[in-house]
Design a protein around this motif. Structure first.
Motif, PDB file in Angstrom:
ATOM      1  N   GLU A   1     -15.363 -21.111  -4.942  1.00  0.00           N
ATOM      2  CA  GLU A   1     -15.040 -21.031  -6.359  1.00  0.00           C
ATOM      3  C   GLU A   1     -15.783 -19.850  -6.964  1.00  0.00           C
ATOM      4  N   ILE A   2     -15.062 -19.001  -7.683  1.00  0.00           N
ATOM      5  CA  ILE A   2     -15.657 -17.870  -8.383  1.00  0.00           C
ATOM      6  C   ILE A   2     -15.739 -18.235  -9.860  1.00  0.00           C
ATOM      7  N   GLY A   3     -16.972 -18.394 -10.355  1.00  0.00           N
ATOM      8  CA  GLY A   3     -17.185 -18.815 -11.727  1.00  0.00           C
ATOM      9  C   GLY A   3     -17.622 -20.266 -11.773  1.00  0.00           C
ATOM     10  N   ALA A   4     -18.914 -20.502 -11.579  1.00  0.00           N
ATOM     11  CA  ALA A   4     -19.418 -21.882 -11.480  1.00  0.00           C
ATOM     12  C   ALA A   4     -19.275 -22.634 -12.793  1.00  0.00           C
ATOM     13  N   GLY A   5     -19.431 -21.930 -13.919  1.00  0.00           N
ATOM     14  CA  GLY A   5     -19.330 -22.597 -15.212  1.00  0.00           C
ATOM     15  C   GLY A   5     -20.293 -23.768 -15.317  1.00  0.00           C
ATOM     16  N   THR A   6     -19.787 -24.880 -15.786  1.00  0.00           N
ATOM     17  CA  THR A   6     -20.630 -26.067 -15.966  1.00  0.00           C
ATOM     18  C   THR A   6     -20.886 -26.804 -14.660  1.00  0.00           C
ATOM     19  N   GLY A   7     -20.057 -26.541 -13.630  1.00  0.00           N
ATOM     20  CA  GLY A   7     -20.135 -27.285 -12.381  1.00  0.00           C
ATOM     21  C   GLY A   7     -19.085 -28.373 -12.268  1.00  0.00           C
ATOM     22  N   TYR A   8     -18.332 -28.616 -13.341  1.00  0.00           N
ATOM     23  CA  TYR A   8     -17.333 -29.697 -13.353  1.00  0.00           C
ATOM     24  C   TYR A   8     -16.261 -29.485 -12.289  1.00  0.00           C
ATOM     25  N   ASN A   9     -15.722 -28.268 -12.214  1.00  0.00           N
ATOM     26  CA  ASN A   9     -14.698 -27.979 -11.215  1.00  0.00           C
ATOM     27  C   ASN A   9     -15.239 -28.174  -9.799  1.00  0.00           C
ATOM     28  N   ALA A  10     -16.462 -27.709  -9.557  1.00  0.00           N
ATOM     29  CA  ALA A  10     -17.068 -27.867  -8.233  1.00  0.00           C
ATOM     30  C   ALA A  10     -17.246 -29.339  -7.888  1.00  0.00           C
ATOM     31  N   ALA A  11     -17.578 -30.158  -8.880  1.00  0.00           N
ATOM     32  CA  ALA A  11     -17.726 -31.594  -8.630  1.00  0.00           C
ATOM     33  C   ALA A  11     -16.394 -32.219  -8.211  1.00  0.00           C
ATOM     34  N   LEU A  12     -15.308 -31.826  -8.868  1.00  0.00           N
ATOM     35  CA  LEU A  12     -13.989 -32.331  -8.490  1.00  0.00           C
ATOM     36  C   LEU A  12     -13.643 -31.925  -7.061  1.00  0.00           C
ATOM     37  N   LEU A  13     -13.966 -30.681  -6.706  1.00  0.00           N
ATOM     38  CA  LEU A  13     -13.733 -30.210  -5.334  1.00  0.00           C
ATOM     39  C   LEU A  13     -14.596 -30.976  -4.341  1.00  0.00           C
ATOM     40  N   CYS A  14     -15.856 -31.242  -4.713  1.00  0.00           N
ATOM     41  CA  CYS A  14     -16.751 -32.003  -3.829  1.00  0.00           C
ATOM     42  C   CYS A  14     -16.202 -33.404  -3.578  1.00  0.00           C
ATOM     43  N   HIS A  15     -15.705 -34.039  -4.621  1.00  0.00           N
ATOM     44  CA  HIS A  15     -15.153 -35.381  -4.445  1.00  0.00           C
ATOM     45  C   HIS A  15     -13.943 -35.352  -3.516  1.00  0.00           C
ATOM     46  N   ARG A  16     -13.118 -34.315  -3.656  1.00  0.00           N
ATOM     47  CA  ARG A  16     -11.889 -34.217  -2.850  1.00  0.00           C
ATOM     48  C   ARG A  16     -12.161 -33.816  -1.408  1.00  0.00           C
ATOM     49  N   LEU A  17     -13.110 -32.891  -1.188  1.00  0.00           N
ATOM     50  CA  LEU A  17     -13.281 -32.290   0.135  1.00  0.00           C
ATOM     51  C   LEU A  17     -14.613 -32.610   0.798  1.00  0.00           C
ATOM     52  N   GLY A  18     -15.623 -32.957   0.010  1.00  0.00           N
ATOM     53  CA  GLY A  18     -16.981 -33.092   0.538  1.00  0.00           C
ATOM     54  C   GLY A  18     -17.789 -31.864   0.173  1.00  0.00           C
ATOM     55  N   GLU A  19     -19.053 -32.081  -0.188  1.00  0.00           N
ATOM     56  CA  GLU A  19     -19.878 -30.992  -0.713  1.00  0.00           C
ATOM     57  C   GLU A  19     -20.130 -29.876   0.294  1.00  0.00           C
ATOM     58  N   ASP A  20     -20.091 -30.169   1.595  1.00  0.00           N
ATOM     59  CA  ASP A  20     -20.359 -29.140   2.604  1.00  0.00           C
ATOM     60  C   ASP A  20     -19.258 -28.083   2.666  1.00  0.00           C
ATOM     61  N   LEU A  21     -18.105 -28.372   2.082  1.00  0.00           N
ATOM     62  CA  LEU A  21     -16.976 -27.443   2.127  1.00  0.00           C
ATOM     63  C   LEU A  21     -16.766 -26.710   0.803  1.00  0.00           C
ATOM     64  N   VAL A  22     -17.743 -26.805  -0.097  1.00  0.00           N
ATOM     65  CA  VAL A  22     -17.591 -26.205  -1.420  1.00  0.00           C
ATOM     66  C   VAL A  22     -18.740 -25.227  -1.684  1.00  0.00           C
TER      67      VAL A  22
END
Length: 334
Positions: free
Chosen positions: A123-144
């Motif tokens: 992800e380019i543009g961490a922002g608040t982290g909300y988008n990354a959290a959604l990706l972590c839930h979907r894929l697992g944190e090791d893939l984000v």
């Protein structure tokens, strides 16, 4: 003590109710038709990532804070957090430098990213982290992996993510350079506006990877053929994001409310479709040429436009990358 406990319980109940209502509304709107993303939005509360936000413009900025001593301000904050709207989360000298994107647009972008189990996502543009959290839930944190230029932003995102138990790699750096240490990537999701696509991204992708990025006032979905070539079309959705900062800095967006350039009719300058083409061809076509072409081609929608990225350069096109209507995109500034 009893009154404080009651207020805390009431606010928690209100947050849970507002969060559930947001998921229902996004589902009813058809943007959460994938059960995996519906589960992610249901599991990840937005308020954790937006402890405060700014309203208003110019000298009229007001900060709404979830810990404000005034219960009415806290309620306004909560209603704002779970509204389907973008929120200004970080200002610098009165200028917006970071925001929390509109949830329905986030859902559309995540769906359009077409992730699969096991995909490695940047992800380019961490922002608040909300988008990354959604990706972590979907894929697992090791893939984000998520990248942002501003250390204050990445530290804040890291803190918000950890509060919910997510620990993806959060990198402070120039997003235009990607993250070679975590490559190759299967998907790259960009949440800041671009003038062109950095070549580092295609070089860090596997063949068949997908890059979804804001360009002009739209979203380009590129398929990577090899490290030096990617091509794709725009989605139909309009998209307005804070510009990318760093080596590939975006031009300030044209203000549709300002003076009409070169005598163009105001109603067309403010027309979303024409504004998209005007920005996409800026510096290449005279605005009058853009208008003539737009009318001649029956006012084309975003989906008729595309972008090609290669070692020889980058260009936008209408209908066909080998056709008569092709415009070079700007070159990266060091």
């Amino acid at each position: 003590m009893a009154a404080h406990t009651a207020r805390t319980t009431g606010l928690r109940d209100l947050r849970e109710t507002a969060h559930a209502a947001q998921v229902r509304e996004l589902t009813a709107a058809g943007v959460l038709d994938d059960p995996a993303w519906q589960a992610a939005f249901a599991a990840v509360p937005r308020h954790v990532f937006v402890p405060y936000f700014w309203t208003g413009r110019g000298a009229g900025h007001e900060r709404l804070w979830g810990q404000d001593p005034d219960p009415e301000v806290r309620a306004r904050w909560l209603r704002g957090v779970y509204a389907d709207t973008p929120l200004a989360t970080r200002l610098r000298d009165g200028e917006l430098v970071s925001s929390s994107s509109q949830p329905s647009l986030m859902a559309k972008m995540l769906r359009a990213l077409e992730v699969r189990d096991g995909d490695n996502v940047l992800e380019i543009g961490a922002g608040t982290g909300y988008n990354a959290a959604l990706l972590c839930h979907r894929l697992g944190e090791d893939l984000v992996t998520t990248v942002d230029l501003d250390e204050e932003i990445t530290e804040s995102a890291r803190t918000h993510l950890a509060e919910l138990g997510y620990h993806p790699l959060v990198v402070t750096g120039d997003g235009a350079r990607g993250c070679p240490a975590r490559a190759p990537f299967d998907r790259i999701l960009v949440t800041c506006a671009l003038p062109m696509v950095p070549h580092a991204w295609t070089a860090q992708c596997r063949p068949g990877a997908r890059i979804l990025a804001p360009l002009s006032t739209g979203l380009i979905a590129l398929t990577v053929r090899d490290p030096g070539f990617a091509e794709g079309r725009f989605l139909h959705n309009p998209a307005y994001f804070v510009p990318l900062r760093g080596a590939t800095a975006a031009r300030p967006p044209r203000d549709p409310g300002g003076a009409a350039p070169h005598g163009l009719p105001y109603e067309l300058v403010e027309n979303e479709r024409f504004q998209f083409m005007l920005v996409l061809t800026e510096g290449v076509l005279h605005p009058r040429e853009a208008l003539d072409l737009w009318r001649r081609e029956d006012r084309p929608a975003r989906e008729r436009f595309g972008v090609t990225v290669s070692g020889e350069g980058q260009w936008a096109w209408l209908d066909d990358p080998q056709g008569p209507y092709v415009w070079p995109l700007g070159e990266t500034r060091d």
